[in-house]
Every structure is written in structure tokens, then in C-alpha cells.
Scaffold this active site. Structure first.
Site, PDB file in Angstrom:
ATOM      1  N   GLU A   1      10.454  37.664  25.662  1.00 25.45           N
ATOM      2  CA  GLU A   1       9.020  37.669  25.378  1.00 25.45           C
ATOM      3  C   GLU A   1       8.651  36.780  24.195  1.00 25.45           C
ATOM      4  O   GLU A   1       7.494  36.351  24.057  1.00 25.45           O
ATOM      5  CB  GLU A   1       8.537  39.111  25.135  1.00 25.45           C
TER       6      GLU A   1
ATOM      7  N   HIS B   1      15.438  38.194  23.305  1.00 25.78           N
ATOM      8  CA  HIS B   1      13.997  38.447  23.411  1.00 25.78           C
ATOM      9  C   HIS B   1      13.314  37.407  24.286  1.00 25.78           C
ATOM     10  O   HIS B   1      12.805  36.389  23.787  1.00 25.78           O
ATOM     11  CB  HIS B   1      13.354  38.416  22.027  1.00 25.78           C
TER      12      HIS B   1
ATOM     13  N   CYS C   1      16.658  44.128  23.258  1.00 24.11           N
ATOM     14  CA  CYS C   1      17.283  44.215  21.940  1.00 24.11           C
ATOM     15  C   CYS C   1      17.870  45.607  21.727  1.00 24.11           C
ATOM     16  O   CYS C   1      18.790  46.008  22.419  1.00 24.11           O
ATOM     17  CB  CYS C   1      16.280  43.833  20.855  1.00 24.11           C
TER      18      CYS C   1
END
Length: 417
Positions: A254, A252, A131
Site C-alpha cells: 500500500e 507494504h 507487516c
């Protein structure tokens, strides 16, 4: 094994915290998903606090085996060409209203993270940007950003190509498609989840800014339907097994997990962290192998660091167009001009093998001092004290010896291919 032993053995990954307010006090935090993944792949996350003055203390966090930069506010536009956005004052005010939590620039965090990014680029330390971390990486190398995707991208594309890059009401569940570029690490990681001929996955993202002009050294890895770059890397600095990893992901991975579960949307989601950790471990091993090099006193080490940094900046400038001040390059130039790092025998061996470098003849020619330069050098050196001459001789002798040994090793490797 004792905890103290593990702290020495396990590689260290620096992660800069983000500031928030709780009970009228500032608190620093890092998303737990990032920390969990770093730990699960065998590294130790070291949190760098976002407090005033830390950007001047980055060397205190040595040894640094990797840097992971993630969420945060908008980067101060003064670090890139913000004046090219053509947004009006009214539009900026509207952006601030819509994205109040992100548009409050944090200059201290900018200074810390840009400092770490440039340190990674100078030393080839593994770097993963998620990000905002990807935007920091691009800006550190001379790239620029859209100050607002909605105002600068969405309104310039067809309705069916517009993308919602964030959803304040559905942070974790929001998804949008991206097209993965063939031949990139990202395609390798997600290949098992793609049908034949398909190159599209759904990703989670949360940002209103993004890469506008990608820095020259980087190659895109993924695009959103509106054309925004969602991932990029440096192919010349990507070899996890050899400790090389420079990459930025705007989305993202994750957070791409199934509802109310820790199971990832795709098996490839954690691979960015896995390969990054692999590179971090390899980089640590390379760093440890250098501990047997001759020890330098403090002053000599300072001189060496200045010259090494100069060479690194020159390489980055040549490879990727990353900005560097002329004064930063002077130390390396002076060293090359005043030292013949290559012996006559080594030059001959290079020519016999057909080895060439850009402007090779000019490079070799500049290594040889002209009679005029030699005369000037003798005049300058003649005015130096015995102590200065002794330090200078010891330093150049050591650097020349190290250069010769490293070059000999590399030449031997080429010969044995």
C-alpha cells in the site's frame, strides 16, 4: 440508497488500531492507505480500538466478513520460541535502543489480534496480514519469529546478501528487492511488471523482526536476498471467488507509490487488497445464505458453536499443524462417537464412488459404538432428567439432520461431476 441500508449490505472488515501518544493522551489510529483501499473495493472498515478488555468482546463486532491486521509493535516473545534466539542481554539492550518505537510490547494488542487471527482460522474468515499482521498470522499457527533480523540473519549471510529492511529516515521511499516464488498469487499480481525470466520486484518495508520458522500450513510467496520470507499464504485457503483468503505480506504494497504521487510503483501493488475484498464479499454472501438454516435457541446455539469450533480446530490441526488443546477437541470427538452422522446408504455410496479419507476404516469404525460403550452410555443417560434427555435428543436430531442434508448435497455434487 440510505446509509443504514449500505451498512447492512456492505461487508465488514475488522482492523485493529495502534496506540500512540498525543498531547500526553493515548490515541488510537489506523494508516489511511489501508482504509482507502478497503473502501475503494467495496467493503466497510470497522476499527477495533486497542483498549483494555476488547479481546473479551470480539463477538460484539459480529458479523465479521474479513480481518485486516497491519502495523504495530513487536509481538510478545512469550507467544513463540523466543528462547531459541541465543541473543545476549547486551544485544537485547542494543536492539531496544535502535528500535525504541517498536520494541515496547503491547500485550493488549497482541491479545486482540491473536484472538481475531485464530477466529479467522477457525471459521475460514478471509484474513490479510500486512507487516506485523503477517507475523501475528504465523505465530497464531505455531510459527516463530526472528527477534532481530540484524542480529540473527544479517550477520550470518554474505555482505552482498544483506538487506536493510527498514530506514527510519526514509520510511516511504525505502525499497529493497524480493524474489517472487513461481506459481503463487503474488506472481500473478505482478506478472505484467516482470520481464521474461525475471521474478524480482522492489518493495517497501519497515520491520526489524520477521518469520523464522514458517507455520506448516503456509507456503512462501517471496524471499529477500538474505533469505527472509517476505510473503506467504495458505494454498488450501486461497480462492477469493469462494470467500477463501489467508495471507501474510511482510512488506507494504500500500505504500509502494511514486514520489509525491498516489500512483503505485507497479499495477499489482493493490491486488492483495482487491483480491482480499473479493473474498470478503464472497464470504459475506455465503454467510447470508446460511440465515435460512433452522433457528436455534441460545443454549442450543452455544452447544452448536462449541462442536463446530472443535471440528474446525481438528481440521486446522490436521491440515497445518496449528496448536490446539486436547480439551478443545473433546466436544467434536464426543459428538462423532455418539452419533452416526452417516447412514448405511450414504456409507455405501461413498464406497461405491471410491471415496477415501485418511484412516477411513478407523474413522468409520469409531462411529459405531461397541457394546461396552453402548452399555456405559445407557447407564449415564439413564441418570439424566427428562428435561436433559429432551434437550439432548432435540440437539442430536437437529445436528444429525443438518449433517445428512449437507453430506447429501456434497455427494450429489460429486456424482454430477
Amino acid at each position: 440508497m440510505a446509509a443504514a441500508d449500505l451498512s447492512v449490505i456492505l461487508p465488514r472488515v475488522l482492523i485493529v488500531s495502534r496506540r500512540s501518544v498525543r498531547k500526553n493522551k493515548f490515541v488510537d489510529f489506523v494508516g489511511e492507505y489501508h482504509l482507502d483501499l478497503i473502501v475503494s473495493y467495496g467493503a466497510v472498515p470497522v476499527i477495533v480500538p486497542r483498549v483494555t478488555g476488547v479481546n473479551m468482546l470480539l463477538e460484539s463486532f459480529e458479523p465479521i466478513h474479513g480481518v485486516l491486521l497491519c502495523e504495530g509493535e513487536d509481538i510478545d516473545p512469550s507467544h513463540y520460541e523466543a528462547d531459541a534466539s541465543n541473543l545476549s542481554a547486551e544485544e537485547f539492550e542494543e536492539i531496544r535502543r535502535l528500535h525504541a518505537s517498536d520494541t515496547a510490547v503491547d500485550r493488549e494488542k497482541d491479545a486482540i489480534e491473536l484472538g481475531l487471527a485464530k477466529l479467522c482460522l477457525e471459521r475460514n474468515i478471509p484474513y490479510l496480514g500486512i507487516c506485523r499482521g503477517s507475523q501475528i498470522l504465523n505465530v497464531a499457527c505455531g510459527g516463530t519469529l526472528y527477534q532481530d533480523i540484524g542480529k540473527e540473519v544479517s550477520r550470518n549471510v554474505a555482505q552482498d546478501q544483506r538487506v536493510a529492511h527498514m530506514d527510519y529516515d526514509n520510511y516511504d521511499g525505502h525499497r529493497h528487492p524480493v524474489r517472487i516464488v513461481d506459481g503463487t498469487p503474488l506472481l500473478q499480481w505482478f506478472s505484467d511488471s516482470l520481464e521474461d525470466g525475471e521474478e524480482e520486484i522492489l518493495v517497501n518495508s519497515y520491520h526489524h523482526q520477521g518469520v523464522k520458522r514458517l507455520a506448516q500450513r503456509f507456503v512462501p510467496m517471496a524471499f529477500a536476498p538474505d533469505g527472509l520470507i517476505e510473503g506467504f499464504y495458505d494454498p488450501d485457503a486461497y480462492n477469493p471467488d469462494d470467500g477463501k483468503f489467508i495471507m501474510g505480506l511482510q512488506f507494504h504494497p500500500e505504500r509502494m507509490r511514486k514520489p509525491d504521487s498516489d500512483e503505485f510503483d507497479y499495477p499489482g501493488c493493490p491486488f492483495a487488497y482487491k483480491e482480499f475484498a473479493k473474498a470478503v464479499l464472497a464470504y459475506q454472501k455465503k454467510l447470508n445464505s446460511m440465515t435460512s438454516a433452522p433457528k436455534l435457541d441460545v443454549e442450543m446455539e452455544k452447544k452448536r458453536n462449541i462442536i463446530v469450533r472443535s471440528f474446525s480446530l481438528a481440521r486446522n490441526l490436521y491440515q497445518g499443524g496449528c496448536g490446539a488443546k486436547e480439551s478443545d477437541l473433546e466436544a467434536g470427538a464426543e459428538f462423532l462417537e455418539s452419533n452416526r452422522a452417516l447412514s448405511a446408504q450414504q456409507e455405501t455410496r461413498l464406497k461405491q464412488m471410491g471415496a477415501t479419507v485418511r484412516n477411513a476404516s478407523s474413522y468409520l469404525e469409531r462411529l459405531r459404538l461397541s457394546e461396552e460403550r453402548e452399555k456405559q452410555a445407557r447407564n449415564v443417560i439413564g441418570k439424566m432428567s427428562v428435561e436433559q434427555l429432551s434437550d439432548l435428543t432435540a440437539f442430536y436430531h437437529m445436528m444429525g439432520q443438518i449433517c445428512s442434508e449437507v453430506l447429501e448435497t456434497k455427494l450429489q455434487g460429486i456424482v454430477n461431476l
